[in-house]
Structures are given as structure tokens and as C-alpha cells.
Design a protein around this motif. Structure first.
Motif, PDB file in Angstrom:
ATOM      1  N   GLY A  17      31.002 -35.466  38.575  1.00  0.00           N
ATOM      2  CA  GLY A  17      32.225 -35.833  39.285  1.00  0.00           C
ATOM      3  C   GLY A  17      32.805 -37.145  38.797  1.00  0.00           C
ATOM      4  N   PHE A  18      31.946 -38.165  38.627  1.00  0.00           N
ATOM      5  CA  PHE A  18      32.433 -39.476  38.187  1.00  0.00           C
ATOM      6  C   PHE A  18      32.774 -39.479  36.698  1.00  0.00           C
ATOM      7  CE2 PHE A  18      30.499 -41.187  42.128  1.00  0.00           C
ATOM      8  CZ  PHE A  18      31.583 -41.951  42.564  1.00  0.00           C
ATOM      9  N   VAL A  19      32.003 -38.754  35.886  1.00  0.00           N
ATOM     10  CA  VAL A  19      32.283 -38.706  34.449  1.00  0.00           C
ATOM     11  C   VAL A  19      33.616 -38.002  34.187  1.00  0.00           C
ATOM     12  CG1 VAL A  19      31.536 -37.681  32.267  1.00  0.00           C
ATOM     13  CG2 VAL A  19      29.876 -38.842  33.726  1.00  0.00           C
ATOM     14  N   LYS A  20      33.867 -36.920  34.890  1.00  0.00           N
ATOM     15  CA  LYS A  20      35.086 -36.144  34.653  1.00  0.00           C
ATOM     16  C   LYS A  20      36.318 -36.759  35.306  1.00  0.00           C
ATOM     17  CE  LYS A  20      36.986 -31.463  34.868  1.00  0.00           C
ATOM     18  NZ  LYS A  20      38.301 -31.872  35.393  1.00  0.00           N
ATOM     19  N   ASN A  21      36.148 -37.330  36.501  1.00  0.00           N
ATOM     20  CA  ASN A  21      37.318 -37.792  37.265  1.00  0.00           C
ATOM     21  C   ASN A  21      37.392 -39.296  37.453  1.00  0.00           C
ATOM     22  OD1 ASN A  21      38.257 -34.971  38.275  1.00  0.00           O
ATOM     23  ND2 ASN A  21      36.108 -35.038  38.867  1.00  0.00           N
ATOM     24  N   GLY A  22      36.324 -39.997  37.101  1.00  0.00           N
ATOM     25  CA  GLY A  22      36.330 -41.438  37.308  1.00  0.00           C
ATOM     26  C   GLY A  22      36.409 -41.767  38.795  1.00  0.00           C
ATOM     27  N   VAL A  23      37.189 -42.780  39.122  1.00  0.00           N
ATOM     28  CA  VAL A  23      37.367 -43.172  40.517  1.00  0.00           C
ATOM     29  C   VAL A  23      38.053 -42.065  41.308  1.00  0.00           C
ATOM     30  CG1 VAL A  23      38.343 -44.947  42.042  1.00  0.00           C
ATOM     31  CG2 VAL A  23      37.505 -45.581  39.789  1.00  0.00           C
ATOM     32  N   GLY A  24      38.771 -41.185  40.623  1.00  0.00           N
ATOM     33  CA  GLY A  24      39.447 -40.076  41.294  1.00  0.00           C
ATOM     34  C   GLY A  24      38.487 -39.149  42.018  1.00  0.00           C
ATOM     35  N   PHE A  25      37.191 -39.223  41.668  1.00  0.00           N
ATOM     36  CA  PHE A  25      36.213 -38.397  42.365  1.00  0.00           C
ATOM     37  C   PHE A  25      36.111 -38.773  43.840  1.00  0.00           C
ATOM     38  CE2 PHE A  25      31.637 -37.638  43.505  1.00  0.00           C
ATOM     39  CZ  PHE A  25      31.730 -36.250  43.581  1.00  0.00           C
ATOM     40  N   LEU A  26      36.453 -40.019  44.165  1.00  0.00           N
ATOM     41  CA  LEU A  26      36.419 -40.459  45.559  1.00  0.00           C
ATOM     42  C   LEU A  26      37.486 -39.765  46.401  1.00  0.00           C
ATOM     43  CD1 LEU A  26      35.823 -44.292  45.019  1.00  0.00           C
ATOM     44  CD2 LEU A  26      34.147 -42.528  45.589  1.00  0.00           C
ATOM     45  N   GLY A  27      38.413 -39.093  45.729  1.00  0.00           N
ATOM     46  CA  GLY A  27      39.415 -38.308  46.449  1.00  0.00           C
ATOM     47  C   GLY A  27      38.797 -37.167  47.233  1.00  0.00           C
TER      48      GLY A  27
END
Length: 252
Positions: free
Chosen positions: A143-153
């Protein structure tokens, strides 16, 4: 121990449904260390060997008219591939080998645990927790590798009213970290409960009055456990796909 022996001498019913889940060293002794070969180690190894025999050796001589082992292997492959594609999306296909391995190990361990005198490794939380934590860590890292901080969405419900979003974010965060707990308890709890019930009925089979009823109950429960062995592997795997989908597409 004395009371148990006294009860046995008087013809009383003495059985322990949970004894079948005790981990014991294979080569004697009472001390168990991290390197000790136990019954759990043996049956986990047998599960791995059974998967290799079915999926590698069983499908080595591929033919247009498949053998039984090839048919089972192809059915399992197609079943899990479609599950990953339908639930997590086409971009999750690269994780198919991991999910396929996870499913085959769990289902094979469940089925081997139904053999007489066997040991069901998936009835122990030590095993299912490790499997669940591996899924949790894999999903979080992806999740973090693919989306970065956007994973917190994943934790921010943008469709909800603004005033409720912080509260929902806390609930989503707690729910996320509870995943490995529920993921592991669901599998181990269901497998353990079914085997314990079978052992209880087996104990009552020693009493002549209720023996016929116990035999029928054992047969019914055993048939149910065969179904549960597959269903619990399926549930664990499909939840893995759902969690993977959240990692690949975190926005609500």
C-alpha cells in the motif's frame, strides 16, 4: 490423575477433547525449544510436501486428457486465479503466486488434519497468526510502496460528512490493525472447534446406550469438517484478496 484413573476403573467416561492439540516433541523429552522437531513441525512439513506432490509432480506429465492430479491442480489454479482477478483486480495478478501458495498450504493442512492420528497445524494460533501477520505486512508495505502517503486515504472516508470523518478515521484505523487478529482467530477457532466436537462424540461412542447416535453424529460432523476445511481456506484467501485490493486502491 488419581481421580481420572479411578473413573476409568469404574467404567466412567474420561476423555479430553483438547489433548489432540498438544504440541509434543517427536524424539522424546518434555522441553520444547525453537529448534525442537514437534508433531506440528512434522505435519506442516507434510502439508508442504503434499502441495509439491500435487502441484509440481502431479502436473509434470501434462496431457490433453488430464489425470486426476492434473485436474485437481488445474481446478485449484483456475479457482484462485479468478478469485484474485475478480476481487482484487487485474493489477493484483502479480501477487497470485503468493495467494495461491497461501491457499494450498492452508487447505492441505486442514485436510491432512482430518486423517486419523494426525495433527491439525491450522488449529494453533501460533501458525495462523504468522500467516495473518505476513498478509498484514505484505498489504501494508504494498500500500505504501504503490500509493505513498495516499495509502492513508484508506482511513479517510471522503464520502461521509466532514464532522464525522475524524471519528470514522479512528474507527477505520482500529479496524485495520485488528485485521490480523480476526484473520487468524477465524481460521484457528473454526478448525479447533470442529475437531473438539468430533472428539467429544468419539468419547461418547464408548457408551453402549448412546453409541449408535454418537457414530451417526461423528459421521455427520466429519462430513461437515471436510466442508469447513475448504471453506476456511477459501475465507482466509478471499479476505487476503480484499485486503490487497485496499492496498492497491485505498481511496473510499
Amino acid at each position: 490423575m488419581a481421580s481420572e484413573a479411578h473413573g476409568a476403573e469404574e467404567g466412567g467416561l474420561v476423555f479430553h477433547p483438547m489433548d489432540q492439540f498438544i504440541i509434543k516433541p517427536l524424539f522424546g523429552g518434555d522441553t520444547i525449544a525453537w529448534y525442537t522437531v514437534t508433531n506440528a513441525t512434522l505435519w506442516m512439513a507434510l502439508s508442504v510436501v503434499a502441495v509439491i506432490v500435487l502441484m509440481v509432480l502431479g502436473t509434470r506429465s501434462r496431457a490433453i486428457v488430464p489425470s486426476r492430479s492434473q485436474s485437481i491442480g488445474e481446478l485449484a489454479y483456475g479457482f484462485i486465479y479468478k478469485m484474485v482477478e475478480d476481487v482484487a483486480g487485474k493489477d493484483a495478478i502479480k501477487f497470485f503466486p503468493y495467494i495461491m501458495t497461501l491457499f494450498m498450504f492452508i487447505v492441505m493442512a486442514n485436510f491432512l488434519g482430518l486423517l486419523p492420528m494426525s495433527f491439525t497445524t491450522t488449529s494453533h494460533f501460533a501458525v495462523t497468526v504468522v500467516l495473518a501477520l505476513l498478509v498484514f505486512l505484505t498489504v501494508t508495505i504494498v500500500g505504501f510502496v504503490k500509493n505513498g502517503v495516499g495509502f492513508l486515504g484508506l482511513f479517510w472516508v471522503s464520502s461521509a460528512p466532514l464532522a464525522l470523518r475524524p471519528i470514522l478515521a479512528i474507527i477505520e484505523l482500529i479496524s485495520y490493525f485488528v485485521r490480523p487478529v480476526s484473520h487468524s482467530i477465524r481460521l484457528a477457532g473454526n478448525v479447533m472447534a470442529g475437531h473438539a466436537v468430533i472428539k467429544v462424540f468419539a468419547g461418547f461412542a464408548a457408551i453402549a446406550v448412546v453409541s449408535p447416535v454418537s457414530v451417526v453424529a461423528i459421521t455427520a460432523m466429519y462430513g461437515l469438517e471436510v466442508l469447513v476445511a475448504f471453506i476456511q481456506a477459501y475465507v482466509f484467501t478471499i479476505l487476503t484478496c480484499v485486503y490487497l485490493k485496499d492496498a492497491l486502491h485505498p481511496s473510499h
